[in-house]
Enzyme design. Structure first.
Site, PDB file in Angstrom:
ATOM      1  N   SER A 120       0.838  -1.104   0.138  1.00  0.00           N
ATOM      2  CA  SER A 120      -0.149  -0.037   0.065  1.00  0.00           C
ATOM      3  C   SER A 120       0.848   1.211  -0.091  1.00  0.00           C
ATOM      4  O   SER A 120       1.671   1.423  -0.918  1.00  0.00           O
ATOM      5  CB  SER A 120      -1.057  -0.021   1.271  1.00  0.00           C
ATOM      6  OG  SER A 120      -1.871   1.129   1.187  1.00  0.00           O
TER       7      SER A 120
ATOM      8  N   HIS B 283      -8.248  -4.736  -0.139  1.00  0.00           N
ATOM      9  CA  HIS B 283      -7.007  -4.394  -0.182  1.00  0.00           C
ATOM     10  C   HIS B 283      -6.331  -4.976   1.113  1.00  0.00           C
ATOM     11  O   HIS B 283      -4.878  -4.860   0.983  1.00  0.00           O
ATOM     12  CB  HIS B 283      -7.199  -2.609   0.142  1.00  0.00           C
ATOM     13  CG  HIS B 283      -6.007  -1.991   0.142  1.00  0.00           C
ATOM     14  ND1 HIS B 283      -4.855  -2.266  -0.899  1.00  0.00           N
ATOM     15  CD2 HIS B 283      -5.353  -1.231   1.036  1.00  0.00           C
ATOM     16  CE1 HIS B 283      -4.073  -1.233  -0.592  1.00  0.00           C
ATOM     17  NE2 HIS B 283      -4.024  -0.681   0.490  1.00  0.00           N
ATOM     18  N   ASP B 284      -7.050  -5.251   2.339  1.00  0.00           N
ATOM     19  CA  ASP B 284      -6.223  -5.713   3.436  1.00  0.00           C
ATOM     20  C   ASP B 284      -5.539  -7.080   3.011  1.00  0.00           C
ATOM     21  O   ASP B 284      -4.915  -7.654   3.977  1.00  0.00           O
ATOM     22  CB  ASP B 284      -7.283  -5.944   4.522  1.00  0.00           C
ATOM     23  CG  ASP B 284      -7.437  -4.744   5.525  1.00  0.00           C
ATOM     24  OD1 ASP B 284      -6.699  -3.646   5.130  1.00  0.00           O
ATOM     25  OD2 ASP B 284      -8.370  -4.691   6.153  1.00  0.00           O
TER      26      ASP B 284
ATOM     27  N   ASP C  81      -8.937  -6.253  -4.529  1.00  0.00           N
ATOM     28  CA  ASP C  81      -8.614  -5.043  -4.208  1.00  0.00           C
ATOM     29  C   ASP C  81      -8.983  -4.048  -5.040  1.00  0.00           C
ATOM     30  O   ASP C  81      -8.408  -3.633  -6.249  1.00  0.00           O
ATOM     31  CB  ASP C  81      -7.139  -5.133  -4.058  1.00  0.00           C
ATOM     32  CG  ASP C  81      -6.479  -3.699  -3.479  1.00  0.00           C
ATOM     33  OD1 ASP C  81      -7.226  -2.680  -3.267  1.00  0.00           O
ATOM     34  OD2 ASP C  81      -5.114  -3.752  -3.114  1.00  0.00           O
TER      35      ASP C  81
ATOM     36  N   ARG D 230     -11.937   6.638  10.080  1.00  0.00           N
ATOM     37  CA  ARG D 230     -11.349   4.978  10.226  1.00  0.00           C
ATOM     38  C   ARG D 230     -12.549   4.282   9.672  1.00  0.00           C
ATOM     39  O   ARG D 230     -12.013   3.080   8.844  1.00  0.00           O
ATOM     40  CB  ARG D 230     -11.075   4.677  11.687  1.00  0.00           C
ATOM     41  CG  ARG D 230     -10.371   3.308  11.718  1.00  0.00           C
ATOM     42  CD  ARG D 230      -9.149   3.194  10.849  1.00  0.00           C
ATOM     43  NE  ARG D 230      -8.548   2.110  11.011  1.00  0.00           N
ATOM     44  CZ  ARG D 230      -7.506   1.303  10.283  1.00  0.00           C
ATOM     45  NH1 ARG D 230      -6.966   2.311   9.278  1.00  0.00           N
ATOM     46  NH2 ARG D 230      -6.850   0.335  10.470  1.00  0.00           N
TER      47      ARG D 230
END
Length: 379
Positions: free
Chosen positions: A151, A351-352, A318, A221
């Protein structure tokens, strides 16, 4: 703590010489918080630099004394793991502008004697790499065997290859992009507005005011976390599952996914105690990253002086840093006849995925790091 590095202790490098930032501001002095794992070999050629993502820090593996939570990439760094500390000397530093030990908005401004707060200058990816290069010199490492990051960390890897081409032999870029899309910039702006609109923000001087913009930071967040997950993953994990037996027809939390996001936001703003100004700075640094802009927006020209070999990895689900963005990186590298391996990994985690266990991903990563290890042994 099976197959873990074990207990690790952070270190701090204090640098007295000023750091000229891309913004034109000057940091008169600064600290870099960092951790190391493994041993530097006699040739001093087995050092790996890990670059962290937005909310990450220097604690990438092992455990801190009295803490039962390991570093954020503990699955991939340690004895017998893809980045094997039996063979590599691993370094990870906390980025400038963060709130985890390196100089940032929560630090004391030496010119005023007060907490920097909103007065801490804007930092960029290039500034981070420049400060990391100071750490490299402090550790007497002539050249990194590899610089690795996912990232935002992947952006730092590319900046290293562009700014210090002779200082790394391999670059490993995971789930990253050569620049943010308009949609990504928009997500970051909404997150910043959530923080800055909080009545406890006090124009960024909330520490001096004795408050914390917890509500705004939690919202930021929640939005960020939402973009890190895939639709399939959220559907599989939560679906439309209710918290209670029946609907209440109110604006209270009714669906499990709502509860999950609120929990993640609250935890980040309170238990993890992340600094709101740091969140603003990190998202701005992401927005500004665009190395090709200095070369007439020519992606290939940006890597013209690059000497490192590359591994680029993307994940199918992602959508924030899609495989198409990784393929742009690969094309720009190939245009310069750079040795590059590319892998597009099946994953439902969005994405994680770069942080989570995945057999295919681990196999690719491990095979490439063996190549790096063999080069170190042959040098």
């Amino acid at each position: 703590m099976t197959e873990s590095i074990g207990i690790v202790t952070p270190q701090t490098l204090h640098i007295d010489q000023p750091l000229a930032l891309v913004s034109g501001a000057l940091l008169p002095q600064y600290d870099l918080r960092f951790e190391t794992y493994g041993e530097l070999n006699a040739q001093r050629n087995n050092a790996i630099l890990i670059c962290h993502a937005l909310s990450g820090d220097h604690h990438v593996a092992g455990y801190h004394e009295g803490d039962d939570k390991p570093g954020w990439w503990n699955d991939y760094i340690g004895p017998g793991k893809p980045i094997d500390t039996n063979h590599f000397f691993v370094v990870c530093s906390n980025n400038l502008g963060s709130c985890r030990g390196s100089t940032g908005p929560t630090s004391i401004n030496p010119e005023t004697g007060k907490v920097y707060g909103a007065d801490f200058p804007i930092v960029t990816c290039r500034d981070w790499v420049q400060s990391q290069n100071q750490l490299r010199q402090h550790l007497a490492i002539e050249q990194w065997a590899a610089v690795v990051g996912g990232s935002m960390g992947g952006m730092q890897v590319m900046q290293w290859a562009i700014d210090y081409p002779e200082r790394l032999r391999h670059g490993i870029v995971i789930a990253a992009a050569l620049k943010l899309s308009a949609q990504n910039i928009a997500f970051n702006e909404v997150a910043r507005r959530a923080i800055m609109s909080d009545p406890e923000f006090h124009e960024g001087q909330f520490i001096e005011a004795g408050t914390t913009p917890k509500g705004g930071l939690a919202l930021a967040r929640m939005l960020g976390h939402l973009t890190y997950l895939s639709d399939d993953m959220m559907g599989a994990k939560f679906g439309r599952e209710l918290r209670a037996d029946k609907l209440k027809y109110s604006f209270d939390v009714e669906f499990q996914v709502e509860s999950y996001l609120r929990y993640q936001g609250e935890k980040f703003a309170t238990k993890q105690n992340f600094d709101a100004n740091t969140y603003l700075l990190m998202t701005k640094a992401l927005d500004y990253f665009d190395p090709a802009s200095e070369f007439g927006n020519d992606l290939s020209a940006a890597f013209a002086k690059t000497q490192a070999k590359f591994l680029v990895v993307s994940f199918t689900s992602d959508w924030r840093f899609s495989p198409a963005r990784s393929r742009e990186i690969v094309r720009a590298l190939l245009d310069n006849d750079i040795d590059v391996c590319y892998a597009e990994v099946e994953s439902e985690h969005g994405h994680d995925a770069f942080l989570l266990p995945n057999t295919h991903y681990e196999g690719i990563f491990r095979a490439y790091m063996r190549r790096v290890e063999q080069e170190c042994a042959q040098a």
